[in-house]
Design a protein around this motif. Structure first.
Motif, PDB file in Angstrom:
ATOM      1  N   GLN A  45       0.836  -1.207   0.000  1.00 39.90           N
ATOM      2  CA  GLN A  45       0.000   0.000   0.000  1.00 39.90           C
ATOM      3  C   GLN A  45       0.871   1.257   0.000  1.00 39.90           C
ATOM      4  OE1 GLN A  45      -2.723  -0.113   3.314  1.00 39.90           O
ATOM      5  NE2 GLN A  45      -3.588  -2.074   2.685  1.00 39.90           N
ATOM      6  N   HIS A  73       1.107   3.990  -2.972  1.00 41.03           N
ATOM      7  CA  HIS A  73       0.826   5.398  -2.668  1.00 41.03           C
ATOM      8  C   HIS A  73       1.969   6.292  -3.153  1.00 41.03           C
ATOM      9  CE1 HIS A  73      -0.992   8.788  -0.594  1.00 41.03           C
ATOM     10  NE2 HIS A  73       0.203   9.050  -0.084  1.00 41.03           N
ATOM     11  N   GLU A 127       1.608   9.107  -6.026  1.00 37.87           N
ATOM     12  CA  GLU A 127       1.890  10.512  -5.700  1.00 37.87           C
ATOM     13  C   GLU A 127       2.909  11.107  -6.662  1.00 37.87           C
ATOM     14  OE1 GLU A 127       0.823  12.855  -3.214  1.00 37.87           O
ATOM     15  OE2 GLU A 127      -0.864  11.463  -3.200  1.00 37.87           O
TER      16      GLU A 127
END
Length: 130
Positions: free
Chosen positions: A58, A62, A66
């Motif tokens: 995760q 992420h 980003e």
């Protein structure tokens, strides 16, 4: 970007990786630091290895998102673990499902290490292209 993979041995089709990845004309390359099971407050989540791997994935997803990249663009993925035996026994289904979900075809190294930060047991380090 054009991505070509090479895996000259028959046994390669049974692994979670390929032996080589060639990228022609990438629009960008993202070199990710090793990601671990760290919560939003920067604290290590010292639970079982499978749970740590899920949070590590995760966190890596992420970070990649980003930066404006996608997990499917991973071309190199290094796995650091405090126990390769435990990783292969407990974590491979989770790892394989994640690789398949994103259609990742990556060159991989797996290393068993003496220890990781905060008593953690697994770390993923990726190179991503687009």
């Amino acid at each position: 970007m054009q991505k070509n993979t090479t895996d000259p041995w028959e046994w390669g089709k049974y692994t979670n990786s390929v032996q080589a990845v060639e990228i022609k004309e990438p629009q960008g390359t993202l070199y990710c630091s090793g990601q671990v099971a760290i919560d939003a407050n920067g604290q290590p989540v010292a639970s079982d290895m499978k749970t740590q791997l899920e949070l590590t994935i995760q966190n890596l997803e992420h970070l990649i998102g980003e930066a404006g990249y996608e997990p499917g663009g991973i071309v190199r993925l290094n796995v650091y673990t405090t126990s390769t035996q435990e990783f292969f026994t407990i974590c491979v289904p989770t790892y394989q499902a994640w690789i398949q979900k994103h259609g990742i075809k990556q060159a991989t190294s797996m290393l068993e290490v003496k220890g990781l930060f905060g008593g953690l047991t697994v770390e993923l380090e990726a190179t991503v292209v687009r």
